[in-house]
Scaffold this motif. Structure first.
Motif, mmCIF file in Angstrom:
data_model
loop_
_atom_site.group_PDB
_atom_site.id
_atom_site.type_symbol
_atom_site.label_atom_id
_atom_site.label_comp_id
_atom_site.label_asym_id
_atom_site.label_seq_id
_atom_site.Cartn_x
_atom_site.Cartn_y
_atom_site.Cartn_z
ATOM 1 N N HIS A 223 -0.555 -8.258 11.399
ATOM 2 C CA HIS A 223 0.517 -7.279 11.457
ATOM 3 C C HIS A 223 1.414 -7.401 10.230
ATOM 4 O O HIS A 223 1.590 -8.499 9.686
ATOM 5 C CB HIS A 223 1.360 -7.469 12.727
ATOM 6 N N LEU A 224 1.973 -6.303 9.813
ATOM 7 C CA LEU A 224 2.901 -6.312 8.687
ATOM 8 C C LEU A 224 4.214 -6.963 9.093
ATOM 9 O O LEU A 224 4.652 -6.853 10.239
ATOM 10 C CB LEU A 224 3.174 -4.886 8.215
ATOM 11 N N SER A 225 4.860 -7.605 8.131
ATOM 12 C CA SER A 225 6.178 -8.203 8.339
ATOM 13 C C SER A 225 7.158 -7.593 7.348
ATOM 14 O O SER A 225 6.777 -7.206 6.231
ATOM 15 C CB SER A 225 6.128 -9.725 8.142
ATOM 16 N N ASP A 226 8.426 -7.510 7.758
ATOM 17 C CA ASP A 226 9.443 -6.951 6.881
ATOM 18 C C ASP A 226 9.549 -7.790 5.607
ATOM 19 O O ASP A 226 9.627 -9.017 5.659
ATOM 20 C CB ASP A 226 10.796 -6.929 7.597
ATOM 21 N N GLY A 227 9.522 -7.133 4.455
ATOM 22 C CA GLY A 227 9.606 -7.832 3.177
ATOM 23 C C GLY A 227 8.274 -8.145 2.548
ATOM 24 O O GLY A 227 8.230 -8.636 1.411
ATOM 25 N N ASP A 228 7.165 -7.885 3.256
ATOM 26 C CA ASP A 228 5.841 -8.111 2.679
ATOM 27 C C ASP A 228 5.636 -7.264 1.419
ATOM 28 O O ASP A 228 6.229 -6.185 1.278
ATOM 29 C CB ASP A 228 4.748 -7.724 3.678
ATOM 30 N N LEU A 229 4.773 -7.745 0.531
ATOM 31 C CA LEU A 229 4.271 -6.944 -0.574
ATOM 32 C C LEU A 229 2.816 -6.622 -0.275
ATOM 33 O O LEU A 229 2.005 -7.530 -0.080
ATOM 34 C CB LEU A 229 4.402 -7.678 -1.903
ATOM 35 N N LEU A 230 2.486 -5.344 -0.224
ATOM 36 C CA LEU A 230 1.140 -4.900 0.106
ATOM 37 C C LEU A 230 0.540 -4.209 -1.115
ATOM 38 O O LEU A 230 1.127 -3.252 -1.638
ATOM 39 C CB LEU A 230 1.182 -3.932 1.296
ATOM 40 N N THR A 231 -0.594 -4.688 -1.589
ATOM 41 C CA THR A 231 -1.263 -4.094 -2.746
ATOM 42 C C THR A 231 -2.443 -3.263 -2.269
ATOM 43 O O THR A 231 -3.334 -3.766 -1.588
ATOM 44 C CB THR A 231 -1.752 -5.179 -3.715
ATOM 45 N N VAL A 232 -2.418 -1.972 -2.627
ATOM 46 C CA VAL A 232 -3.501 -1.059 -2.283
ATOM 47 C C VAL A 232 -3.947 -0.396 -3.583
ATOM 48 O O VAL A 232 -3.221 0.427 -4.150
ATOM 49 C CB VAL A 232 -3.057 0.004 -1.261
ATOM 50 N N GLY A 233 -5.130 -0.751 -4.070
ATOM 51 C CA GLY A 233 -5.558 -0.246 -5.374
ATOM 52 C C GLY A 233 -4.642 -0.788 -6.451
ATOM 53 O O GLY A 233 -4.442 -1.997 -6.571
ATOM 54 N N GLU A 234 -4.017 0.119 -7.223
ATOM 55 C CA GLU A 234 -3.106 -0.293 -8.285
ATOM 56 C C GLU A 234 -1.649 -0.184 -7.860
ATOM 57 O O GLU A 234 -0.750 -0.390 -8.676
ATOM 58 C CB GLU A 234 -3.344 0.565 -9.531
ATOM 59 N N VAL A 235 -1.413 0.157 -6.607
ATOM 60 C CA VAL A 235 -0.056 0.364 -6.119
ATOM 61 C C VAL A 235 0.413 -0.859 -5.339
ATOM 62 O O VAL A 235 -0.280 -1.339 -4.440
ATOM 63 C CB VAL A 235 0.039 1.612 -5.216
ATOM 64 N N VAL A 236 1.594 -1.368 -5.698
ATOM 65 C CA VAL A 236 2.215 -2.470 -4.955
ATOM 66 C C VAL A 236 3.372 -1.886 -4.155
ATOM 67 O O VAL A 236 4.283 -1.266 -4.716
ATOM 68 C CB VAL A 236 2.714 -3.575 -5.902
ATOM 69 N N LEU A 237 3.328 -2.069 -2.844
ATOM 70 C CA LEU A 237 4.331 -1.493 -1.958
ATOM 71 C C LEU A 237 5.149 -2.596 -1.299
ATOM 72 O O LEU A 237 4.593 -3.616 -0.864
ATOM 73 C CB LEU A 237 3.684 -0.642 -0.862
ATOM 74 N N ARG A 238 6.452 -2.386 -1.224
ATOM 75 C CA ARG A 238 7.307 -3.295 -0.452
ATOM 76 C C ARG A 238 7.396 -2.754 0.965
ATOM 77 O O ARG A 238 7.654 -1.570 1.170
ATOM 78 C CB ARG A 238 8.700 -3.414 -1.061
ATOM 79 N N VAL A 239 7.193 -3.619 1.939
ATOM 80 C CA VAL A 239 7.135 -3.213 3.341
ATOM 81 C C VAL A 239 8.501 -3.368 3.995
ATOM 82 O O VAL A 239 9.175 -4.395 3.828
ATOM 83 C CB VAL A 239 6.090 -4.053 4.109
ATOM 84 N N ARG A 240 8.899 -2.341 4.716
ATOM 85 C CA ARG A 240 10.110 -2.390 5.528
ATOM 86 C C ARG A 240 9.712 -2.068 6.960
ATOM 87 O O ARG A 240 9.208 -0.979 7.242
ATOM 88 C CB ARG A 240 11.157 -1.391 5.019
ATOM 89 N N VAL A 241 9.906 -3.014 7.869
ATOM 90 C CA VAL A 241 9.550 -2.843 9.273
ATOM 91 C C VAL A 241 10.823 -2.636 10.077
ATOM 92 O O VAL A 241 11.791 -3.384 9.923
ATOM 93 C CB VAL A 241 8.786 -4.079 9.806
#
Length: 263
Positions: free
Chosen positions: A16-34
């Protein structure tokens, strides 16, 4: 000999995703906010180009990756628009006659000798007055100007809340004005029985009143709908029919406001 099935490794639980995670999908790095307020995934491209993935509690990583991949074209288009509207924030020197804007109107700086150092900025007779002693130190002088925007902006915004809260059918939140980095405004919901908090960037008060009103209404709408999905824009459109036009105007004018920088 009796046959037997080969031993299979036990399936790992889905992450499961956690708040503050960094998720890399392809060339995009996303900061996760839950957040507990969300039931669906959402994407936001910030003014600095960072991409935020907003997710509900217990959202699986596989689901999030699939969602981001399905919206890769949208993210690329937002990046293209970001490059087109790249910030061009001006610098300001603390000299007599330097122009600063408040609610869309231009006011010129007047350095005065009779004002005590540390007294901050005052708007008198159409001029922004600053002690000459404060202006000799660029950090002190610019801090005084930012402090003035924060003070008068907060007073103005508090008096502006009621009509917009009434249109949107929400309670008036606590209002704070501070430096929000790359955001014009934010809304933080309160705990049960408590008011939420709306924060506005001090620099937004340089813009015309119609755009400050748009930012206020934009954040108030989040009291009822989190994220920027179709339900959100339907709600905001009922309060401000021309909201898309104002958003485009904010994107264009906002990249040229003064953010406290010097030469």
């Amino acid at each position: 000999m009796p046959s037997s099935d080969p031993l299979m490794p036990a399936a790992l639980p889905a992450r499961h995703l956690s708040d503050g995670d960094l998720l890399t999908v392809g060339e995009v790095v996303l900061r996760v906010r839950v957040t507990t307020r969300r039931t669906r995934l959402g994407l936001t491209v910030e003014r600095d180009g960072a991409v935020t993935l907003r997710a509900p509690v217990e959202c699986g990583e596989a689901r999030a990756r699939q969602f981001v991949e399905a919206h890769a074209g949208w993210i690329a288009e937002k990046a293209r628009l970001r490059d087109r509207f790249r910030p061009a924030h001006p610098s300001r020197e603390l000299l007599n006659g330097t122009e600063f804007r408040y609610l869309g109107r231009a006011y010129r700086l007047l350095l005065v000798d009779g004002q005590n150092a540390g007294d901050g900025v005052r708007l008198r007779a159409g001029r922004l007055q600053l002690a000459r002693a404060d202006a000799t130190d660029p950090v002190v002088g610019r801090t005084a100007l930012v402090g003035w925007y924060r003070r008068v902006g907060a007073d103005w915004a508090r008096g502006r809340l009621q009509p917009w809260a009434g249109r949107l059918g929400v309670a008036e939140p606590v209002v704070k004005v501070r430096d929000l980095g790359q955001r014009w405004g934010t809304f933080l919901p309160g705990r049960a029985g408590q008011e939420g908090e709306m924060a506005l960037h001090w620099a937004v008060f340089q813009l015309p009143i119609r755009l400050v009103d748009y930012v206020i209404a934009h954040e108030l709408a989040h009291i009822r709908v989190s994220g920027h999905g179709p339900d959100y824009w339907r709600l905001l459109r009922r309060a401000i029919p021309e909201c898309e036009q104002l958003k485009a105007e904010l994107d264009e004018m906002g990249r040229r406001v003064w953010l406290g920088g010097g030469p």
